[in-house]
Design an enzyme around this catalytic site. Structure first.
Site, short mmCIF file in Angstrom:
data_model
loop_
_atom_site.label_atom_id
_atom_site.label_comp_id
_atom_site.label_asym_id
_atom_site.label_seq_id
_atom_site.Cartn_x
_atom_site.Cartn_y
_atom_site.Cartn_z
N ASP A 86 51.24 22.07 53.42
CA ASP A 86 50.36 23.07 54.02
C ASP A 86 49.90 23.98 52.89
O ASP A 86 50.74 24.55 52.17
CB ASP A 86 51.12 23.93 55.03
CG ASP A 86 51.44 23.20 56.33
OD1 ASP A 86 51.17 21.99 56.41
OD2 ASP A 86 51.96 23.86 57.24
N HIS A 142 55.64 16.40 50.96
CA HIS A 142 55.73 15.05 51.52
C HIS A 142 54.91 14.06 50.70
O HIS A 142 54.04 14.46 49.91
CB HIS A 142 55.27 15.07 52.98
CG HIS A 142 56.12 15.92 53.87
ND1 HIS A 142 57.01 15.40 54.77
CD2 HIS A 142 56.22 17.27 53.98
CE1 HIS A 142 57.63 16.39 55.41
NE2 HIS A 142 57.16 17.54 54.94
N SER A 227 54.63 28.29 45.85
CA SER A 227 54.22 27.65 44.61
C SER A 227 52.97 26.81 44.81
O SER A 227 52.20 27.03 45.74
CB SER A 227 55.36 26.81 44.04
OG SER A 227 55.14 26.59 42.66
#
Length: 264
Positions: A86, A142, A227
């Site tokens: 995200d 992911h 980050s």
């Protein structure tokens, strides 16, 4: 206070021991009572978390939380590259002669991002995304494609902030910060997932156990605080979604574009 003063403060706080102290506190039981305040401050949807807030033992455990099943559906078309996180897009485009151009006014070379890896040649004219995760975002990373992990590298470095201030006013943050680089081989070529550490990120961790082969959307790693991920596609292998641009927000599992030559 001017930019020079802020830069000095950032330089001083970029030392690893400062991040280590912050990380140690976030992993301590004492940090547990700060979870509700942290969630409220950053507008985090606690109802999306895998567990009730009261079941997280530390702030770090909450920050690296998984989500409830089904909240991030992964596009399963075999020709697609999906977002690994995200994030907000802060850089996007084709590399030009090995350079990523104008990320908050600064250029970066693929060579420095990949720590002068021999694999650099595969990406000198490929497509790139710079994906920034704020403290509000879900912080697990992911797999953007289905494929085999063919190489990993940990690059020690600084922990400068990767927010707008850091990227704009600190020199070459993405290539000076600590990085965890994962190369994945997919059916049509390879892809590099560059995970960039940041201020108060005590570490970037792979999931344990980390399989040698991953399905698209599978757990790969996670950040301990906000980050950036730089996603690099091999030369001539990727066609971006036309509506994506700097400032666009994407969710994990959402299609970023299509592998060239791939057939569904």
């Amino acid at each position: 206070m001017n930019k020079t003063f802020f830069r000095l403060l950032t330089e001083l706080s970029s030392r690893k021991w400062v991040s280590r102290m912050a990380g140690n506190f976030a992993k301590s039981r004492m940090s547990r009572r700060f979870i509700p305040k942290f969630a409220k401050t950053y507008g985090i949807r606690v109802e999306d978390a895998e567990k009730p807030v009261t079941e997280y033992e530390t702030l770090n455990e909450f920050f690296t939380r998984r989500l409830k099943p089904g909240l991030r559906p992964v596009d399963r078309s075999p020709s697609l590259v999906v977002s690994p996180v995200d994030a907000r897009i802060t850089g996007i485009g084709l590399a030009e002669s090995g350079r990523i151009l104008n990320v908050k006014g600064q250029d970066y070379t693929i060579e420095e991002l990949l720590n002068r890896s021999p694999r650099t040649i595969n990406y000198t004219n490929g497509f790139y995304f710079v994906l920034y995760l704020s403290p509000t975002d879900y912080h697990r990373i992911h797999a953007p494609v289905s494929g085999k992990i063919i190489e990993k590298e940990h690059v020690p470095g600084k922990v400068y902030p990767v927010n707008d201030f850091g990227l704009t006013h600190m020199r070459r943050v993405l290539s000076r910060n600590e990085r965890l680089i994962t190369y994945m081989q997919h059916e049509y070529g390879e892809i590099a997932v560059v995970k960039v550490g940041a201020l108060n990120v005590s570490s970037i961790q792979y999931v344990i156990p980390l399989p040698g082969e991953l399905e698209r959307g599978a757990d790969l790693a996670y950040f301990e605080f906000g980050s950036t991920v730089v996603l690099l596609m091999e030369n001539g292998t990727f066609e971006c979604r036309p509506d994506l641009q700097i400032g666009s927000r994407v969710r994990m599992g959402e299609a970023l574009g299509r592998l060239k030559g791939a057939k569904d």
